[in-house]
Design a protein around this motif. Structure first.
Motif, PDB file in Angstrom:
ATOM      1  N   THR A  59       0.816  -1.220   0.000  1.00 58.81           N
ATOM      2  CA  THR A  59       0.000   0.000   0.000  1.00 58.81           C
ATOM      3  C   THR A  59       0.848   1.268   0.000  1.00 58.81           C
ATOM      4  OG1 THR A  59      -0.191   0.122   2.429  1.00 58.81           O
ATOM      5  CG2 THR A  59      -1.845  -1.171   1.253  1.00 58.81           C
ATOM      6  N   SER A  60       2.109   1.162   0.428  1.00 61.15           N
ATOM      7  CA  SER A  60       2.953   2.357   0.502  1.00 61.15           C
ATOM      8  C   SER A  60       3.219   2.951  -0.875  1.00 61.15           C
ATOM      9  CB  SER A  60       4.271   2.035   1.206  1.00 61.15           C
ATOM     10  OG  SER A  60       5.049   1.121   0.443  1.00 61.15           O
ATOM     11  N   PHE A  61       2.977   2.191  -1.941  1.00 60.97           N
ATOM     12  CA  PHE A  61       3.217   2.683  -3.296  1.00 60.97           C
ATOM     13  C   PHE A  61       1.951   3.275  -3.933  1.00 60.97           C
ATOM     14  CE2 PHE A  61       6.257  -0.780  -2.548  1.00 60.97           C
ATOM     15  CZ  PHE A  61       7.435  -0.055  -2.660  1.00 60.97           C
ATOM     16  N   MET A  62       0.861   3.268  -3.196  1.00 65.37           N
ATOM     17  CA  MET A  62      -0.380   3.840  -3.709  1.00 65.37           C
ATOM     18  C   MET A  62      -0.457   5.328  -3.385  1.00 65.37           C
ATOM     19  SD  MET A  62      -3.161   0.979  -2.527  1.00 65.37           S
ATOM     20  CE  MET A  62      -3.068  -0.716  -3.085  1.00 65.37           C
ATOM     21  N   SER A  63      -1.340   6.021  -4.074  1.00 67.64           N
ATOM     22  CA  SER A  63      -1.639   7.400  -3.698  1.00 67.64           C
ATOM     23  C   SER A  63      -2.271   7.388  -2.309  1.00 67.64           C
ATOM     24  CB  SER A  63      -2.610   8.027  -4.696  1.00 67.64           C
ATOM     25  OG  SER A  63      -3.874   7.371  -4.624  1.00 67.64           O
ATOM     26  N   ARG A  64      -2.164   8.498  -1.596  1.00 70.80           N
ATOM     27  CA  ARG A  64      -2.736   8.531  -0.242  1.00 70.80           C
ATOM     28  C   ARG A  64      -4.237   8.252  -0.280  1.00 70.80           C
ATOM     29  NH1 ARG A  64      -1.863   9.301   4.762  1.00 70.80           N
ATOM     30  NH2 ARG A  64      -3.467  10.204   6.120  1.00 70.80           N
ATOM     31  N   ARG A  65      -4.910   8.758  -1.288  1.00 70.07           N
ATOM     32  CA  ARG A  65      -6.358   8.548  -1.406  1.00 70.07           C
ATOM     33  C   ARG A  65      -6.687   7.062  -1.430  1.00 70.07           C
ATOM     34  NH1 ARG A  65      -9.772   7.949  -6.006  1.00 70.07           N
ATOM     35  NH2 ARG A  65     -11.929   8.594  -5.560  1.00 70.07           N
ATOM     36  N   LYS A  66      -5.877   6.279  -2.137  1.00 77.49           N
ATOM     37  CA  LYS A  66      -6.163   4.855  -2.271  1.00 77.49           C
ATOM     38  C   LYS A  66      -5.656   4.056  -1.071  1.00 77.49           C
ATOM     39  CE  LYS A  66      -6.547   4.609  -7.290  1.00 77.49           C
ATOM     40  NZ  LYS A  66      -6.122   3.935  -8.539  1.00 77.49           N
ATOM     41  N   ARG A  67      -4.472   4.418  -0.581  1.00 78.16           N
ATOM     42  CA  ARG A  67      -3.936   3.582   0.497  1.00 78.16           C
ATOM     43  C   ARG A  67      -4.723   3.743   1.791  1.00 78.16           C
ATOM     44  NH1 ARG A  67       0.653   7.121  -0.117  1.00 78.16           N
ATOM     45  NH2 ARG A  67       0.923   8.552   1.644  1.00 78.16           N
ATOM     46  N   THR A  68      -5.235   4.946   2.067  1.00 75.71           N
ATOM     47  CA  THR A  68      -6.061   5.095   3.268  1.00 75.71           C
ATOM     48  C   THR A  68      -7.325   4.244   3.154  1.00 75.71           C
ATOM     49  OG1 THR A  68      -7.031   7.104   2.304  1.00 75.71           O
ATOM     50  CG2 THR A  68      -5.227   7.395   3.879  1.00 75.71           C
ATOM     51  N   GLY A 102      -9.117   0.652  -9.147  1.00 74.48           N
ATOM     52  CA  GLY A 102      -9.491   1.288 -10.399  1.00 74.48           C
ATOM     53  C   GLY A 102      -8.969   0.529 -11.611  1.00 74.48           C
ATOM     54  N   SER A 103      -9.546   0.795 -12.771  1.00 73.91           N
ATOM     55  CA  SER A 103      -9.177   0.085 -13.998  1.00 73.91           C
ATOM     56  C   SER A 103      -8.239   0.921 -14.858  1.00 73.91           C
ATOM     57  CB  SER A 103     -10.422  -0.275 -14.809  1.00 73.91           C
ATOM     58  OG  SER A 103     -11.098   0.894 -15.235  1.00 73.91           O
ATOM     59  N   ALA A 104      -7.543   0.243 -15.765  1.00 75.15           N
ATOM     60  CA  ALA A 104      -6.539   0.895 -16.614  1.00 75.15           C
ATOM     61  C   ALA A 104      -7.133   2.027 -17.441  1.00 75.15           C
ATOM     62  CB  ALA A 104      -5.882  -0.136 -17.513  1.00 75.15           C
ATOM     63  N   ASP A 105      -8.341   1.812 -17.962  1.00 71.84           N
ATOM     64  CA  ASP A 105      -8.962   2.839 -18.815  1.00 71.84           C
ATOM     65  C   ASP A 105     -10.093   3.583 -18.109  1.00 71.84           C
ATOM     66  OD1 ASP A 105     -10.888   0.898 -18.672  1.00 71.84           O
ATOM     67  OD2 ASP A 105     -10.953   0.465 -20.825  1.00 71.84           O
ATOM     68  N   GLY A 106     -10.249   3.320 -16.817  1.00 69.74           N
ATOM     69  CA  GLY A 106     -11.280   4.017 -16.051  1.00 69.74           C
ATOM     70  C   GLY A 106     -12.689   3.503 -16.258  1.00 69.74           C
ATOM     71  N   SER A 156      -5.499   0.254 -12.800  1.00 75.48           N
ATOM     72  CA  SER A 156      -4.955   1.588 -13.034  1.00 75.48           C
ATOM     73  C   SER A 156      -3.451   1.574 -12.778  1.00 75.48           C
ATOM     74  CB  SER A 156      -5.632   2.621 -12.131  1.00 75.48           C
ATOM     75  OG  SER A 156      -5.361   2.336 -10.773  1.00 75.48           O
ATOM     76  N   ALA A 157      -2.728   2.466 -13.434  1.00 73.51           N
ATOM     77  CA  ALA A 157      -1.266   2.444 -13.397  1.00 73.51           C
ATOM     78  C   ALA A 157      -0.721   2.527 -11.980  1.00 73.51           C
ATOM     79  CB  ALA A 157      -0.719   3.592 -14.249  1.00 73.51           C
ATOM     80  N   ASP A 158      -1.360   3.340 -11.105  1.00 77.66           N
ATOM     81  CA  ASP A 158      -0.822   3.519  -9.760  1.00 77.66           C
ATOM     82  C   ASP A 158      -1.146   2.359  -8.824  1.00 77.66           C
ATOM     83  OD1 ASP A 158      -3.523   4.029  -9.564  1.00 77.66           O
ATOM     84  OD2 ASP A 158      -3.312   5.752  -8.243  1.00 77.66           O
ATOM     85  N   ALA A 159      -1.921   1.378  -9.293  1.00 80.03           N
ATOM     86  CA  ALA A 159      -2.245   0.213  -8.463  1.00 80.03           C
ATOM     87  C   ALA A 159      -1.440  -1.016  -8.855  1.00 80.03           C
ATOM     88  CB  ALA A 159      -3.742  -0.097  -8.566  1.00 80.03           C
ATOM     89  N   ARG A 160      -0.765  -0.960  -9.991  1.00 77.57           N
ATOM     90  CA  ARG A 160      -0.102  -2.171 -10.497  1.00 77.57           C
ATOM     91  C   ARG A 160       1.099  -2.581  -9.651  1.00 77.57           C
ATOM     92  NH1 ARG A 160      -0.170   0.150 -16.580  1.00 77.57           N
ATOM     93  NH2 ARG A 160      -2.439   0.216 -16.808  1.00 77.57           N
ATOM     94  N   LEU A 161       1.950  -1.630  -9.275  1.00 79.17           N
ATOM     95  CA  LEU A 161       3.118  -1.986  -8.474  1.00 79.17           C
ATOM     96  C   LEU A 161       2.724  -2.547  -7.105  1.00 79.17           C
ATOM     97  CD1 LEU A 161       6.102  -2.212  -7.925  1.00 79.17           C
ATOM     98  CD2 LEU A 161       6.149   0.234  -7.333  1.00 79.17           C
ATOM     99  N   PRO A 162       1.789  -1.929  -6.372  1.00 78.72           N
ATOM    100  CA  PRO A 162       1.396  -2.516  -5.085  1.00 78.72           C
ATOM    101  C   PRO A 162       0.887  -3.954  -5.209  1.00 78.72           C
ATOM    102  CG  PRO A 162       0.566  -0.292  -5.263  1.00 78.72           C
ATOM    103  CD  PRO A 162       1.134  -0.624  -6.595  1.00 78.72           C
ATOM    104  N   VAL A 163       0.063  -4.204  -6.235  1.00 76.33           N
ATOM    105  CA  VAL A 163      -0.480  -5.550  -6.407  1.00 76.33           C
ATOM    106  C   VAL A 163       0.618  -6.511  -6.839  1.00 76.33           C
ATOM    107  CG1 VAL A 163      -2.095  -6.962  -7.741  1.00 76.33           C
ATOM    108  CG2 VAL A 163      -2.801  -4.710  -6.902  1.00 76.33           C
ATOM    109  N   ARG A 164       1.448  -6.084  -7.777  1.00 82.66           N
ATOM    110  CA  ARG A 164       2.550  -6.933  -8.246  1.00 82.66           C
ATOM    111  C   ARG A 164       3.508  -7.255  -7.105  1.00 82.66           C
ATOM    112  NH1 ARG A 164       4.186 -10.835 -11.274  1.00 82.66           N
ATOM    113  NH2 ARG A 164       3.288  -9.927 -13.142  1.00 82.66           N
ATOM    114  N   ALA A 165       3.854  -6.254  -6.290  1.00 82.51           N
ATOM    115  CA  ALA A 165       4.786  -6.485  -5.187  1.00 82.51           C
ATOM    116  C   ALA A 165       4.195  -7.461  -4.175  1.00 82.51           C
ATOM    117  CB  ALA A 165       5.131  -5.152  -4.516  1.00 82.51           C
TER     118      ALA A 165
END
Length: 340
Positions: free
Chosen positions: A56-65, A177-181, A270-279
């Motif tokens: 979760t540390s790699f997400m935006s604050r809006r998403k990680r909270t 969120g999804s890649a294309d919204g 969505s792009a900002d969720a891929r690294l947290p999920v992958r990690a």
């Protein structure tokens, strides 16, 4: 204009000004409480789910909270049937869980019973696509955990894994969120989100066979024990022989297949969720490698990935989180191939 002057006169009335001031003060208090509550959600997540928290540390604050709030609700749900309450009769626990489900209905209706509820109320307001059904299914899974200490078939175990872990993927998907919204792409990602939760739970089960044995619980499907000629008595006596190792190898491969299903959906997020999920996926899947390296001895050795190992994995996780046809992704596949 005449209308503007009338409005200004109305707002200038002492009673109206006092009302607006009270509303402003209430909003300020709510924001202070929310900030403290989200901080507590972060603390609880970091304490009980280290890999999850790192992701979760790699997400935006809006998403990680939002993800912290969801995790804490799941943790509180699990605590209802953990510890001393496990000894209670299932009828009593049914009442406890029924009350918790009614409270969930209140939360989805915007009514918080305490500060931690308020975090989830706020999260649902910010991500209105969240569905209460996975939350209800998790509550049903808690009852399974109390009433059932054996699973005859993998279908039985899969239902349990879905309820206690697959549901988390569905809970958090609207936050990711999804890649294309689009809602359509988000729906396409559901199977992978569910598969990741099941993969994580299967990994937990394989890691914790020895601990669960001490509680008189066997999560491995009994049909699989029979397939490899390994008995419940063998497991309770920690018999670590060729039969058990073949049984474990079979279970590890099944868990890896769910990880494969899960990673197919990462590019849909969505792009900002891929690294947290992958990690989270790669770090948890690594536990299976450690289990193999330990000779499948989950009676005496706990398979885990250290914090330093997790940090060292992050660059490759980043590469694998890039678009499938990108150079970083191709390099990761070429030099650091994931499980295939």
């Amino acid at each position: 204009r005449r209308e503007d002057k009338a409005e200004e006169a109305e707002l200038g009335k002492p009673g109206q000004l006092a009302f607006l001031q009270r509303q402003f003060q209430v909003a300020q208090r709510r924001e202070r409480v929310l900030a403290a509550t989200y901080a507590e959600c972060e603390r609880i997540t970091a304490l009980y789910a280290k890999t999850f928290a790192l992701g979760t540390s790699f997400m935006s604050r809006r998403k990680r909270t939002a993800v912290w709030a969801i995790y804490v609700w799941c943790r509180r749900t699990d605590d209802l049937v953990d510890g001393p309450r496990v000894e209670q009769r299932s009828e009593s626990l049914r009442d406890v869980l029924a009350a918790w489900e009614r409270r969930l209905d209140d939360v989805f209706a915007g009514r918080a019973h305490d500060a931690l509820d308020l975090a989830l109320v706020d999260t649902i307001a910010r991500f209105p696509a969240m569905d209460p059904q996975p939350f209800r299914d998790m509550i049903a899974g808690m009852l399974m955990d109390v009433e059932q200490d054996r699973f005859p078939t993998f279908d039985d175990l899969y239902l349990y894994c879905y309820r206690v872990a697959g549901t988390v993927g569905l809970m958090t998907l609207p936050v990711m969120g999804s890649a294309d919204g689009s809602d359509e792409t988000l729906m396409q990602a559901r199977e992978s989100a569910l598969s990741l939760g099941v993969a994580l739970q299967l990994t937990n089960i394989l890691r914790d066979v020895g601990e669960d044995r001490l509680r008189g619980r066997i999560y491995l499907p009994l049909e699989d024990l029979e397939r490899f000629g390994y008995s419940e008595a063998d497991l309770m006596n920690c018999v670590l022989d060729s039969r058990y190792k073949r049984l474990m190898a079979f279970q590890v491969e099944r868990a890896r297949e769910y990880f494969r299903k899960a990673e197919r959906g990462i590019e849909l997020l969505s792009a900002d969720a891929r690294l947290p999920v992958r990690a989270s996926l790669d770090m948890y899947r690594r536990i299976l490698d450690v289990l193999e390296q330990n000779g499948y001895d989950n009676f005496n050795k706990r398979a885990y990935v250290s914090k330093n190992q997790k940090i060292s994995m992050l660059p490759v996780c980043w590469m694998r989180a890039q678009p499938r046809h990108s150079i970083p992704f191709r390099l990761a596949n070429a030099f650091f191939p994931a499980d295939t």
